[in-house]
Design an enzyme around this catalytic site. Sequence first.
Site, PDB file in Angstrom:
ATOM      1  CG  HIS A 318     -28.024  -3.405   9.181  1.00 59.70           C
ATOM      2  ND1 HIS A 318     -27.793  -3.821   7.878  1.00 59.70           N
ATOM      3  CD2 HIS A 318     -27.000  -3.885   9.925  1.00 59.70           C
ATOM      4  CE1 HIS A 318     -26.652  -4.500   7.845  1.00 59.70           C
ATOM      5  NE2 HIS A 318     -26.166  -4.550   9.070  1.00 59.70           N
ATOM      6  CB  ALA A 319     -30.154  -7.818  12.078  1.00 58.46           C
ATOM      7  CG  HIS A 348     -24.269 -12.796  12.984  1.00 60.62           C
ATOM      8  ND1 HIS A 348     -23.007 -13.110  12.527  1.00 60.62           N
ATOM      9  CD2 HIS A 348     -24.198 -11.540  13.479  1.00 60.62           C
ATOM     10  CE1 HIS A 348     -22.211 -12.082  12.743  1.00 60.62           C
ATOM     11  NE2 HIS A 348     -22.903 -11.109  13.310  1.00 60.62           N
ATOM     12  CD  GLU A 349     -27.571  -9.602  14.760  1.00 58.47           C
ATOM     13  OE1 GLU A 349     -27.193  -9.411  13.596  1.00 58.47           O
ATOM     14  OE2 GLU A 349     -27.004  -9.088  15.761  1.00 58.47           O
ATOM     15  CG  HIS A 352     -23.234 -10.086  18.195  1.00 55.46           C
ATOM     16  ND1 HIS A 352     -21.868  -9.952  18.141  1.00 55.46           N
ATOM     17  CD2 HIS A 352     -23.683  -9.885  16.934  1.00 55.46           C
ATOM     18  CE1 HIS A 352     -21.494  -9.679  16.901  1.00 55.46           C
ATOM     19  NE2 HIS A 352     -22.565  -9.629  16.151  1.00 55.46           N
ATOM     20  CD  GLU A 376     -19.440  -9.087  14.174  1.00 53.49           C
ATOM     21  OE1 GLU A 376     -19.490  -8.047  14.840  1.00 53.49           O
ATOM     22  OE2 GLU A 376     -20.477  -9.716  13.851  1.00 53.49           O
ATOM     23  CG  HIS A 478     -21.342  -2.464   8.055  1.00 54.49           C
ATOM     24  ND1 HIS A 478     -22.339  -3.034   7.290  1.00 54.49           N
ATOM     25  CD2 HIS A 478     -21.240  -3.231   9.153  1.00 54.49           C
ATOM     26  CE1 HIS A 478     -22.807  -4.093   7.900  1.00 54.49           C
ATOM     27  NE2 HIS A 478     -22.167  -4.241   9.036  1.00 54.49           N
ATOM     28  CE1 TYR A 488     -19.372  -6.519   9.866  1.00 54.73           C
ATOM     29  CE2 TYR A 488     -20.103  -8.537  10.930  1.00 54.73           C
ATOM     30  CZ  TYR A 488     -20.190  -7.179  10.768  1.00 54.73           C
ATOM     31  OH  TYR A 488     -21.089  -6.445  11.520  1.00 54.73           O
TER      32      TYR A 488
HETATM   33  C1  LIG Z   1     -25.198  -2.288  18.807  1.00 54.26           C
HETATM   34  C2  LIG Z   1     -24.450  -2.981  17.717  1.00 54.26           C
HETATM   35  O1  LIG Z   1     -24.155  -2.418  16.689  1.00 54.26           O
HETATM   36  N1  LIG Z   1     -24.089  -4.264  17.947  1.00 54.26           N
HETATM   37  C3  LIG Z   1     -23.346  -5.028  16.935  1.00 54.26           C
HETATM   38  C4  LIG Z   1     -22.789  -6.296  17.584  1.00 54.26           C
HETATM   39  C5  LIG Z   1     -21.657  -5.941  18.525  1.00 54.26           C
HETATM   40  O2  LIG Z   1     -20.726  -5.281  18.044  1.00 54.26           O
HETATM   41  O3  LIG Z   1     -21.735  -6.317  19.715  1.00 54.26           O
HETATM   42  C6  LIG Z   1     -24.316  -5.432  15.822  1.00 54.26           C
HETATM   43  O4  LIG Z   1     -25.313  -6.045  16.117  1.00 54.26           O
HETATM   44  N2  LIG Z   1     -23.994  -5.120  14.535  1.00 54.26           N
HETATM   45  C7  LIG Z   1     -24.925  -5.378  13.430  1.00 54.26           C
HETATM   46  C8  LIG Z   1     -24.443  -6.470  12.456  1.00 54.26           C
HETATM   47  C9  LIG Z   1     -25.632  -6.969  11.639  1.00 54.26           C
HETATM   48  C10 LIG Z   1     -25.308  -7.949  10.488  1.00 54.26           C
HETATM   49  C11 LIG Z   1     -24.223  -7.421   9.560  1.00 54.26           C
HETATM   50  O5  LIG Z   1     -24.112  -6.226   9.377  1.00 54.26           O
HETATM   51  N3  LIG Z   1     -23.472  -8.347   8.912  1.00 54.26           N
HETATM   52  C12 LIG Z   1     -22.525  -7.895   7.871  1.00 54.26           C
HETATM   53  C13 LIG Z   1     -21.563  -9.021   7.445  1.00 54.26           C
HETATM   54  C14 LIG Z   1     -22.098 -10.396   7.571  1.00 54.26           C
HETATM   55  C15 LIG Z   1     -22.778 -10.994   6.496  1.00 54.26           C
HETATM   56  C16 LIG Z   1     -23.235 -12.288   6.609  1.00 54.26           C
HETATM   57  C17 LIG Z   1     -23.027 -13.006   7.813  1.00 54.26           C
HETATM   58  O6  LIG Z   1     -23.460 -14.298   7.927  1.00 54.26           O
HETATM   59  C18 LIG Z   1     -22.377 -12.407   8.886  1.00 54.26           C
HETATM   60  C19 LIG Z   1     -21.923 -11.104   8.755  1.00 54.26           C
HETATM   61  C20 LIG Z   1     -23.321  -7.436   6.634  1.00 54.26           C
HETATM   62  O7  LIG Z   1     -24.535  -7.733   6.609  1.00 54.26           O
HETATM   63  O8  LIG Z   1     -22.712  -6.779   5.790  1.00 54.26           O
HETATM   64  C21 LIG Z   1     -26.577  -8.152   9.676  1.00 54.26           C
HETATM   65  C22 LIG Z   1     -26.606  -9.587   9.247  1.00 54.26           C
HETATM   66  C23 LIG Z   1     -25.648 -10.354  10.098  1.00 54.26           C
HETATM   67  C24 LIG Z   1     -24.972  -9.345  11.001  1.00 54.26           C
HETATM   68  C25 LIG Z   1     -23.833  -7.606  13.255  1.00 54.26           C
HETATM   69  O9  LIG Z   1     -24.558  -8.294  13.974  1.00 54.26           O
HETATM   70  O10 LIG Z   1     -22.601  -7.803  13.132  1.00 54.26           O
HETATM   71 ZN   LIG Z   2     -22.261  -9.433  14.177  1.00 54.29          ZN
END
Ligand SMILES: CC(=O)N[C@@H](CC(=O)O)C(=O)NC[C@H](CC1(C(=O)N[C@@H](Cc2ccc(O)cc2)C(=O)O)CCCC1)C(=O)O
Ligand SMILES: [Zn+2]
Length: 584
Positions: A318-319, A348-349, A352, A376, A478, A488
Amino acid sequence: LITNETAAREFANEVNAGSEVVMYNFVAASWNYNTNITTENQQAMVDESLKLALFDQAVEANASRYDWKNFSDTDLNRLFSKLVDIGTAAMTDKVKLERLNNIMSEMEAIYSTGKVCLTENNCLPLDPDLSRLMATSTDYDELLTVWKGWRDATGAKIKDLYKEFVSLSNEAIVQNGYPDTGAYWKSWYDTPTFEEDLKTLFETLKPLYVNLHAYTRKKLKERYGADKFPTSGHIPAHILGNMWAQTWGNLFDLLEPYPGKDDIDVTPQMVQQNYTAEKMFQVSDEFFKSLGLIEMPSEFWDHSMLKKPTDGRDVVCHASAWDFYNKKDFRVKQCTDITMEDLITVHHEMGHIEYYLQYKDQHVVYRDGANPGFHEAVGDVISLSVQTPTHLQKIGLLPEVTNDEEAEINFLMKMALQKIAFLPFGYLIDQWRWSVFSGETTPDNYNQKWWDLRCGLQGISPPEDRTEDDFDPGAKFHIPGNTPYIRYFVSFVIQFQFHKSLCQAAGQNVPLHQCDIYQSTAAGQKLSEMLKLGSSKPWPEAMMMIAGEDKMNAAALMEYFQPLTTWLIEQNDVYKLVFAESNP
Ligand SMILES: CC(=O)N[C@@H](CC(=O)O)C(=O)NC[C@H](CC1(C(=O)N[C@@H](Cc2ccc(O)cc2)C(=O)O)CCCC1)C(=O)O
Ligand SMILES: [Zn+2]
């Protein structure tokens, strides 16, 4: 109590230096575990999280010796209010604290190593195999096998651990002064009307979702036969092109209003041009540089994990983006697939990482988003520009751009399947979790409550009967990952407010969905001013800076999608719009 504010500031500076060391050690141990899931790395991470908790407890005890609530320096007051707010690290019982951390890492391991065996010796992981199947298969029964198999391999196995997690997390957070974990998570948005504001936003946007849902349901009935659909108007959860039905972009081939136009899903172009994961991150880095923002440091390129390892290691695919809190080390871990969907995730990443870079000189307690939704939104704002056909043409991924009404509706449909489809899902996850943490939802109806929300708010239904032996929330990263989710939903609203404001700063006088802020240092300047604040100011101040208003507002999102809204209403027989609020 100590009232000397000079001494207090001195104390805060010492804490900052100490925090950087302890946080680095914890993040480094977490990184090692996430990029190599082994029992020794798991134990090392748990050890570091215990050290961090003890450090936080000491900081809280010392900070409480100051009369910080009565400081005249409002910034010092805000800083101390964060120094004493240490979350579940407040758990004084070390055995329980270790158990809490062990449960969390165990749930994450179960999720990240989950596989579905389609045949005896063909067991597939989520990334990339099951995700690709959910995205590309149109075989109703194959999709059902994968959908059910994933929930058996993850949620069902996590259920008991999650029950224990909830009670330990709540026991810890009470020692930090909150009634339950959900109340603590909501406190990050500090406005007292936060929950009502969310409900208002959701109700405002619901008609857009209902329109898209009705259109999608009609098309899916054509593909799979109306007999596969319940009479309640819900859509079976496994045929939306995504394991959780959270975004529907992979149905674009089916839902494209005017087929035969430009291929705005540029995945084929990326593959044809031999794109690599590295190249995808360089494309994103270049966009941020074009705005005059901070480029990725060499450590990023040297230490990130940009694709799934091939040496057999188990990793958390998971990214995610990582701040090592030493002002130097920032990384992304992503099992990058060469697809447009993953190019969006890359941005997205990188959003951050840009935020981390912009606020790296703040006190450690201020190295956060103005609120979690801000963090986000950053990357997604950039990718709203990147995804425009004109931008894709600029970077050579779209040969030519047809500028007519039908192409415009096609583009807006693709964006709606990514943004509008997501809204109820983004809203409901923490509605479920807050009800679990508050005790309103008890363990014997975890799954019932989950499907009440999935059916009532998202208009999707389980493709086969579910029981309390299942734990379907646990099949979504999550929940075992214990990452809050309402951020989100907030992001999907405010990113359009940011986009509108940055487009104005960039002098883009085009319809919002056609705006591309690429190379606008004026837009970049406006964005970085807000990013540099981190969480040092209340988020309404940061919102005012970047969006010219101090509230979340759905107007910009609705403006962006206006042409599609009109089109969908024409397409849908109004009386068939709504799915029944009750269960199927
Ligand atoms: C160390 C740590 O944990 N760091 C935090 C960052 C921080 O807190 O500093 C972090 O990297 N969290 C991971 C998480 C990953 C993703 C995600 O989970 N997305 C949601 C919802 C969504 C869906 C579509 C979209 O376009 C945008 C969001 C899902 O996929 O359900 C996967 C794909 C995109 C973002 C993230 O980057 O938010
Ligand atoms: Zn994010």
